[in-house]
Write a protein that holds these residues in place. Structure first.
Motif, PDB file in Angstrom:
ATOM      1  N   PHE A 218       0.830  -1.208   0.000  1.00  0.00           N
ATOM      2  CA  PHE A 218       0.000   0.000   0.000  1.00  0.00           C
ATOM      3  C   PHE A 218       0.867   1.261   0.000  1.00  0.00           C
ATOM      4  O   PHE A 218       0.543   2.260  -0.662  1.00  0.00           O
ATOM      5  CB  PHE A 218      -0.932   0.011   1.218  1.00  0.00           C
ATOM      6  N   LYS A 219       1.949   1.224   0.742  1.00  0.00           N
ATOM      7  CA  LYS A 219       2.849   2.376   0.797  1.00  0.00           C
ATOM      8  C   LYS A 219       3.403   2.695  -0.577  1.00  0.00           C
ATOM      9  O   LYS A 219       3.487   3.864  -0.985  1.00  0.00           O
ATOM     10  CB  LYS A 219       3.994   2.097   1.785  1.00  0.00           C
ATOM     11  N   GLN A 220       3.792   1.656  -1.314  1.00  0.00           N
ATOM     12  CA  GLN A 220       4.318   1.862  -2.661  1.00  0.00           C
ATOM     13  C   GLN A 220       3.267   2.462  -3.596  1.00  0.00           C
ATOM     14  O   GLN A 220       3.607   3.166  -4.552  1.00  0.00           O
ATOM     15  CB  GLN A 220       4.819   0.527  -3.234  1.00  0.00           C
ATOM     16  N   LEU A 221       2.008   2.191  -3.300  1.00  0.00           N
ATOM     17  CA  LEU A 221       0.905   2.721  -4.121  1.00  0.00           C
ATOM     18  C   LEU A 221       0.390   4.056  -3.595  1.00  0.00           C
ATOM     19  O   LEU A 221      -0.534   4.636  -4.183  1.00  0.00           O
ATOM     20  CB  LEU A 221      -0.237   1.700  -4.167  1.00  0.00           C
ATOM     21  N   GLY A 222       0.955   4.530  -2.484  1.00  0.00           N
ATOM     22  CA  GLY A 222       0.543   5.814  -1.920  1.00  0.00           C
ATOM     23  C   GLY A 222      -0.858   5.801  -1.333  1.00  0.00           C
ATOM     24  O   GLY A 222      -1.550   6.815  -1.349  1.00  0.00           O
ATOM     25  N   TYR A 223      -1.263   4.676  -0.772  1.00  0.00           N
ATOM     26  CA  TYR A 223      -2.623   4.535  -0.237  1.00  0.00           C
ATOM     27  C   TYR A 223      -2.550   4.193   1.245  1.00  0.00           C
ATOM     28  O   TYR A 223      -1.803   3.296   1.653  1.00  0.00           O
ATOM     29  CB  TYR A 223      -3.351   3.407  -0.995  1.00  0.00           C
ATOM     30  N   ASP A 224      -3.340   4.918   2.056  1.00  0.00           N
ATOM     31  CA  ASP A 224      -3.314   4.654   3.504  1.00  0.00           C
ATOM     32  C   ASP A 224      -4.697   4.638   4.149  1.00  0.00           C
ATOM     33  O   ASP A 224      -4.820   4.626   5.368  1.00  0.00           O
ATOM     34  CB  ASP A 224      -2.433   5.684   4.214  1.00  0.00           C
ATOM     35  N   ARG A 225      -5.748   4.577   3.341  1.00  0.00           N
ATOM     36  CA  ARG A 225      -7.111   4.623   3.885  1.00  0.00           C
ATOM     37  C   ARG A 225      -7.638   3.217   4.190  1.00  0.00           C
ATOM     38  O   ARG A 225      -8.663   2.786   3.677  1.00  0.00           O
ATOM     39  CB  ARG A 225      -8.037   5.374   2.916  1.00  0.00           C
ATOM     40  N   PHE A 226      -6.877   2.511   4.990  1.00  0.00           N
ATOM     41  CA  PHE A 226      -7.280   1.159   5.373  1.00  0.00           C
ATOM     42  C   PHE A 226      -7.046   0.973   6.866  1.00  0.00           C
ATOM     43  O   PHE A 226      -6.317   1.725   7.520  1.00  0.00           O
ATOM     44  CB  PHE A 226      -6.496   0.104   4.580  1.00  0.00           C
ATOM     45  N   SER A 227      -7.690  -0.045   7.405  1.00  0.00           N
ATOM     46  CA  SER A 227      -7.532  -0.382   8.820  1.00  0.00           C
ATOM     47  C   SER A 227      -7.746  -1.891   8.957  1.00  0.00           C
ATOM     48  O   SER A 227      -7.791  -2.606   7.947  1.00  0.00           O
ATOM     49  CB  SER A 227      -8.548   0.399   9.665  1.00  0.00           C
ATOM     50  N   TYR A 228      -7.873  -2.365  10.198  1.00  0.00           N
ATOM     51  CA  TYR A 228      -8.065  -3.796  10.426  1.00  0.00           C
ATOM     52  C   TYR A 228      -9.330  -4.025  11.256  1.00  0.00           C
ATOM     53  O   TYR A 228      -9.623  -3.282  12.195  1.00  0.00           O
ATOM     54  CB  TYR A 228      -6.851  -4.400  11.124  1.00  0.00           C
ATOM     55  N   ALA A 229     -10.067  -5.064  10.890  1.00  0.00           N
ATOM     56  CA  ALA A 229     -11.336  -5.368  11.548  1.00  0.00           C
ATOM     57  C   ALA A 229     -11.109  -5.784  13.003  1.00  0.00           C
ATOM     58  O   ALA A 229     -10.020  -6.234  13.386  1.00  0.00           O
ATOM     59  CB  ALA A 229     -12.052  -6.481  10.787  1.00  0.00           C
ATOM     60  N   ASP A 230     -12.175  -5.651  13.795  1.00  0.00           N
ATOM     61  CA  ASP A 230     -12.098  -6.056  15.204  1.00  0.00           C
ATOM     62  C   ASP A 230     -11.804  -7.550  15.341  1.00  0.00           C
ATOM     63  O   ASP A 230     -11.102  -7.966  16.261  1.00  0.00           O
ATOM     64  CB  ASP A 230     -13.424  -5.732  15.915  1.00  0.00           C
ATOM     65  N   TYR A 231     -12.346  -8.349  14.424  1.00  0.00           N
ATOM     66  CA  TYR A 231     -12.118  -9.794  14.486  1.00  0.00           C
ATOM     67  C   TYR A 231     -10.737 -10.136  13.943  1.00  0.00           C
ATOM     68  O   TYR A 231     -10.298  -9.627  12.911  1.00  0.00           O
ATOM     69  CB  TYR A 231     -13.172 -10.539  13.662  1.00  0.00           C
ATOM     70  N   ARG A 232     -10.031 -11.003  14.649  1.00  0.00           N
ATOM     71  CA  ARG A 232      -8.747 -11.535  14.193  1.00  0.00           C
ATOM     72  C   ARG A 232      -8.594 -12.958  14.707  1.00  0.00           C
ATOM     73  O   ARG A 232      -9.213 -13.342  15.687  1.00  0.00           O
ATOM     74  CB  ARG A 232      -7.589 -10.645  14.658  1.00  0.00           C
ATOM     75  N   GLN A 233      -7.765 -13.727  14.036  1.00  0.00           N
ATOM     76  CA  GLN A 233      -7.581 -15.138  14.381  1.00  0.00           C
ATOM     77  C   GLN A 233      -6.139 -15.366  14.832  1.00  0.00           C
ATOM     78  O   GLN A 233      -5.195 -15.132  14.073  1.00  0.00           O
ATOM     79  CB  GLN A 233      -7.886 -16.026  13.166  1.00  0.00           C
TER      80      GLN A 233
END
Length: 283
Positions: A218-233
């Motif tokens: 994502f950094k290489q694409l210049g994109y940062d509008r993401f996050s991580y869901a509450d659920y994780r395994q």
């Protein structure tokens, strides 16, 4: 090489035995011919021995443990150093090629590559892969990447049934997820393509095994509008090198495996990781 020397000697003796019956000019030509053909035999034997002691291995960009500069084809990785050192202990060297992981899995199946680092062990792969190691373990969560502000969209595994999920082709995540036919999965070949597809809205969420690798994409694409869901395994990963059951060097599996396990037990694996500033990546 020794066999080639004996062959050279044998050829020479043969030609010397007939020299007495030949005119001098013919004798000279005969000796020259003897040397020429014997040289070919020696060179062929040396070349054969050289090629027979080469392991073919695949490399992919998977930071921080495997970093590939595609412009220069430079490969930097503690895993690369570890395999090369272990191979040298058993009289082999390693030739590396850059490949997407999905292609590497295919090559392991058919035997066109000998070894692939960081191949997660599972029942399906056991049919065509033997696993060298493990040289260590990692404990890390499998995450689900979403758009910023949508963290609460996935609070449990069951929420995944309402969404489309991006997955990396050939990657093993966790048993329930891997074998669940009810999930709507959309495959991609590598982290860069996964990131591009997410940005374009091709799927709702993306399952993430290697957080550093996807964030770098994502950094290489210049994109940062993401996050991580509450659920994780929660997930515990063992570090294996996958060796093709169809490898032409399958006979050295036990010897190479012992070399790798000895490096892990002696602390050499940890030392190599520390040299890269990645001690936390292996337990």
């Amino acid at each position: 090489m020794l066999n080639a020397t004996y062959k050279f000697a044998g050829i020479s003796m043969y030609f010397k035995s007939i020299l007495v019956s030949l005119p001098s000019v013919y004798a000279i030509l005969c000796v020259l011919g003897c040397g020429f053909f014997a040289g070919i035999i020696v060179a062929a034997e040396v070349q054969s021995a050289t090629f027979s002691n080469v392991l073919r291995a695949d490399f992919r960009h998977r930071p921080p443990e495997m970093v590939l500069d595609e412009r220069t084809n430079t490969m930097m990785s503690p895993l690369k150093d570890i395999l090369e050192e272990a191979a040298a202990k058993v009289g082999y060297r390693v030739e590396w090629s850059a490949r997407p992981f999905a292609r590497s899995i295919h090559e392991l199946r058919v035997g066109t590559v000998d070894i692939v680092p960081r191949t997660i062990r599972d029942e399906e792969r056991e049919a065509f892969v033997r696993f060298l190691g493990p040289i260590g373990t990692q404990t890390r969560d499998i995450l689900f990447l979403v758009k910023a502000g949508e963290e609460g969209r996935i609070k449990s595994y069951e929420d995944l049934y309402q969404l489309t999920v991006g997955v990396k082709r050939g990657t093993v995540y966790f048993e329930r997820f891997n074998t669940d036919p009810a999930l709507r999965k959309i495959e991609s070949t590598d982290d860069e393509n996964m990131a591009r597809m997410f940005i374009m809205g091709r799927f709702d969420t993306m399952v993430v095994l290697d957080r550093a690798a996807i964030e770098n994409a994502f950094k290489q694409l210049g994109y940062d509008r993401f996050s991580y869901a509450d659920y994780r395994q929660s997930n515990r990963i063992e570090h294996y090198f996958g060796m093709s059951r169809n490898s032409t060097h399958a006979a050295i599996f036990d010897e190479l495996n012992r070399a790798l396990l000895d490096m892990a037990a002696s602390g050499r694996v940890k030392q190599i990781y520390q040299a890269y500033g990645l001690a936390a990546e292996v337990e």
